[in-house]
Design a protein around this motif. Structure first.
Motif, PDB file in Angstrom:
ATOM      1  N   ALA A   1       0.841  -1.197   0.000  1.00 36.44           N
ATOM      2  CA  ALA A   1       0.000   0.000   0.000  1.00 36.44           C
ATOM      3  C   ALA A   1       0.878   1.249   0.000  1.00 36.44           C
ATOM      4  O   ALA A   1       1.965   1.273   0.591  1.00 36.44           O
ATOM      5  N   ALA A   2       0.371   2.292  -0.676  1.00 37.06           N
ATOM      6  CA  ALA A   2       1.163   3.506  -0.872  1.00 37.06           C
ATOM      7  C   ALA A   2       1.650   4.106   0.450  1.00 37.06           C
ATOM      8  O   ALA A   2       2.809   4.485   0.589  1.00 37.06           O
ATOM      9  N   GLY A   3       0.746   4.192   1.443  1.00 40.16           N
ATOM     10  CA  GLY A   3       1.138   4.894   2.669  1.00 40.16           C
ATOM     11  C   GLY A   3       1.854   4.029   3.699  1.00 40.16           C
ATOM     12  O   GLY A   3       2.149   4.491   4.794  1.00 40.16           O
ATOM     13  N   TYR A   4       2.154   2.777   3.351  1.00 42.15           N
ATOM     14  CA  TYR A   4       2.710   1.851   4.338  1.00 42.15           C
ATOM     15  C   TYR A   4       4.106   2.262   4.800  1.00 42.15           C
ATOM     16  O   TYR A   4       4.944   2.670   4.001  1.00 42.15           O
ATOM     17  N   SER A   5       4.342   2.142   6.094  1.00 43.60           N
ATOM     18  CA  SER A   5       5.702   2.310   6.588  1.00 43.60           C
ATOM     19  C   SER A   5       6.032   1.147   7.505  1.00 43.60           C
ATOM     20  O   SER A   5       5.170   0.639   8.224  1.00 43.60           O
ATOM     21  N   GLU A   6       7.266   0.732   7.468  1.00 41.84           N
ATOM     22  CA  GLU A   6       7.748  -0.370   8.295  1.00 41.84           C
ATOM     23  C   GLU A   6       7.499  -0.083   9.783  1.00 41.84           C
ATOM     24  O   GLU A   6       7.108  -0.966  10.545  1.00 41.84           O
ATOM     25  N   ALA A   7       7.676   1.175  10.167  1.00 41.88           N
ATOM     26  CA  ALA A   7       7.479   1.547  11.576  1.00 41.88           C
ATOM     27  C   ALA A   7       6.039   1.280  12.004  1.00 41.88           C
ATOM     28  O   ALA A   7       5.775   0.743  13.079  1.00 41.88           O
ATOM     29  N   ALA A   8       5.090   1.649  11.135  1.00 48.10           N
ATOM     30  CA  ALA A   8       3.677   1.442  11.466  1.00 48.10           C
ATOM     31  C   ALA A   8       3.362  -0.044  11.558  1.00 48.10           C
ATOM     32  O   ALA A   8       2.678  -0.501  12.478  1.00 48.10           O
ATOM     33  N   GLY A   9       3.862  -0.827  10.596  1.00 46.36           N
ATOM     34  CA  GLY A   9       3.637  -2.271  10.612  1.00 46.36           C
ATOM     35  C   GLY A   9       4.232  -2.913  11.848  1.00 46.36           C
ATOM     36  O   GLY A   9       3.599  -3.740  12.507  1.00 46.36           O
ATOM     37  N   SER A  10       5.441  -2.523  12.207  1.00 39.63           N
ATOM     38  CA  SER A  10       6.119  -3.103  13.363  1.00 39.63           C
ATOM     39  C   SER A  10       5.384  -2.788  14.667  1.00 39.63           C
ATOM     40  O   SER A  10       5.342  -3.610  15.574  1.00 39.63           O
TER      41      SER A  10
END
Lengths: 404, 404
Positions: free
Chosen positions: A354-363
């Motif tokens: 997804a365009a707005g995805y960030s590793e920090a948010a997922g983690s």
């Protein structure tokens, strides 16, 4: 290990229902391993059982007895599954019923046997039969008796699992108490090993059986620890027929909602106490063409060892979720319509990250103890929810050492 | 960990076939991670690819190019799967082909791209393109070049995997060389990630394609480490058309036997080097009504975490095998006809433990590094063989730590 805290609830007494435990030394000394549940005369009893073709001797005996007679006693032993034991195992199951029946002064068919534990070893009948009088003498309707029974049916579980619900119909209170066990070999197909639920409502047997099937489908049949369907799964439901009558659509709806609450709580407790579990994971699949399709996707993800180890590691390796969704048995699957969310974080859309995805948010989400993965297939209106746990070092240790 | 020893074989040179490696630093510096395989003009090339609906960009590009043109170059990078990368990933895959084509002076469609590694991250195109001239300059037809290429395509594998076979048709020798990689996310569905096999025979494309499908079904499609079908699976087969012609039934049979030998060796090497593997397990299911039914039973047992942890523990907990067989999706399954053997020890007959079984005998077989489980369903004449590994602490460690 286990996820979160699940204290055993205060159980209200149910008229005519008593539970008793004994330490019969079936596998290990000095632990509760034999449980008797007494139901009142006039109770209605229904059950669902494993679909494993190698179903255990007590399952065969329980199904046979249940077909002909309402049950008065459920006898449960832990430490030995009496499965894969052939004709001798069946004889042992029926002998258990006979001994219980003589003790209680009922017909043998009014007794149902249940066993859980290691598969393929003969049931130690001498010790089991010697323990029955103690369990019978201990019969008691208190909340403590429910909790002791909850402990007496455990195997690799780390804690007793109980749930209770109370509702009001036509100004009259009704109650549902249930206990369950299960931690590994958990991918129930019709029911899980083992659930015992009793209510004080008055209800027709066919209606009770339908409500059991429907609520089990959304609870015990929607959980998986390790994809392994047990040989001994059974979920029993009894109505004492001493309380409020359940007949009209509105009464059924109220009772069913409370029953679903108990069933879902019990099923989720099994996942929270899944072998080696450190995470409690909810898989919500929406936008499917059928519930069957939604379940296929949910279980494919829930069974993926790579997804489960990523969950254990709190690693936002979402590519493994995408790969698992992609291998689900879906016909003409257009993955460009799939949307995958991890908690409040969008992972996948338009066939990729997804365009707005960030590793920090997922983690951040993966680090939590309770995680929801939502998968929108973009194909229809059907949905399914499945609960599962992660795959940890402890799961391997528990199952590599189980018999030693 | 890995099971047994699999030294890389001495590969004979194949006319017009050369391989080159480079260290492009795609994920880590100072390791071979970019491989180019050159095929002669006039070669026939066929391939089979993953059935994962989320198939990777290079798979889409390779299938498209293969449809229109015989390939001259296969470009393989490790360290990044270019999967779940959407349109941008597809552009990167085609750019890789274009750059290789310009380097070699061929049309872009004569180049097929392959990627393996982490899913969902953009391919580092600058480093990949910068590495291509080095790989091209290194092209060489020696056995050492095959081994270097075998190393250059690895991810979590612990060793390079190569197999070779030589046969004689009409007095003329032919050769088949192959390399493969794969250790986790291994439950190929059409092929595994990745296999590259080249022979010097002369053969029609449609016949070559059929032989690829048939031999892959009995090799790469018959293995599983963890039930997870990769997004990037591909197995390529090329014939240089420089050697003996394969046309008559007898010629086809001779060539197919040699090809099957190479394919099966490569597939088995993946299992022996499965993530965390300490055991190599052969599941032979016989007496099935259809091959599909035999495969269902074999894969159900091969995917059971409980069977796999028992194998890891060398624990003769055969009840778990029985339970897994019993939950396989078989219609009207009469388990009293099932016979299960562990090596030379009979475990199950007549629906329960075999009469002569002893724990000591079962433990002896379970303690071995290579184990055969033979399941006779007693229903028909069809059969299937599947190879798998066990589930160890190392599997969890490898997959909980893979990205860190």
């Amino acid at each position: 290990m286990a996820v979160g805290h699940c204290p055993f609830p205060q159980m209200p007494p149910l008229e005519g229902v008593r539970l008793g435990c004994a330490m019969a030394g079936i596998k290990k000394p000095q632990r509760r391993d034999l449980v008797v549940i007494e139901l009142p005369e006039g109770a209605t009893t229904v059950g669902v059982f494993t679909q494993n073709a190698f179903c255990a001797a007590p399952v065969i005996a329980a199904k046979t007895h249940l077909e002909s007679t309402a049950s008065r006693y459920w006898v449960i032993n832990t430490g030995n599954a009496n499965a894969g034991t052939g004709e001798a195992g069946l004889t042992d199951a029926y002998r258990t019923c006979q001994a219980m029946a003589e003790q209680a002064g009922v017909v043998s068919k009014a007794v149902l046997p249940f066993s859980t534990g290691v598969i393929g070893e003969p049931l130690p009948m001498e010790r089991l039969l010697a323990g029955l009088p103690d369990a019978f003498a201990a019969l008691d309707g208190s909340s403590q008796a429910w909790e002791a029974a909850g402990q007496g049916i455990l195997t690799t579980d780390t804690r007793a699992k109980g749930a209770t619900a109370t509702g009001i119909i036509d100004g009259q209170a009704f109650h549902i108490n249930g206990i369950t066990k299960g931690s590994g070999m958990i991918k129930p197909n019709m029911a899980t090993m083992l659930g015992f639920v009793v209510s004080d409502v008055t209800i027709e047997k066919s209606l009770l059986a339908r409500l059991l099937r429907e609520t089990v489908d959304l609870s015990f049949n929607a959980i998986t620890v390790d994809s392994d369907t047990s040989t001994n799964d059974a979920c029993m439901l009894a109505a004492t027929n001493t309380g409020v009558r359940i007949e009209t659509d509105e009464q059924v709806a109220t009772f069913k909602a409370a029953l679903q609450e108990v069933m879902t709580s019990l099923a989720q407790m099994i996942i929270r106490d899944g072998e080696g579990a450190t995470k409690f994971v909810t898989l919500e699949v929406v936008g499917a063409k059928s519930r069957c399709e939604a379940l296929d996707v949910a279980f494919t993800v829930a069974h993926s060892p790579l997804v489960k180890t990523a969950l254990y590691a709190s690693d936002a390796n979402w590519g493994r979720i995408l790969a698992a969704v992609g291998r689900a048995p879906i016909e003409r699957f257009d993955v460009s319509r799939v949307v995958i969310d991890l908690g409040d974080v969008r992972l996948v859309e338009n066939g990729g990250r997804a365009a707005g995805y960030s590793e920090a948010a997922g983690s951040r989400v993966m680090g939590e103890e309770e995680i929801t993965i939502r998968i929108d297939l973009g194909r229809g209106e059907a949905r399914a929810t499945v609960w599962t746990s992660d795959l940890s070092h402890d799961y391997v240790s528990i199952n590599a050492d189980y018999r030693s």
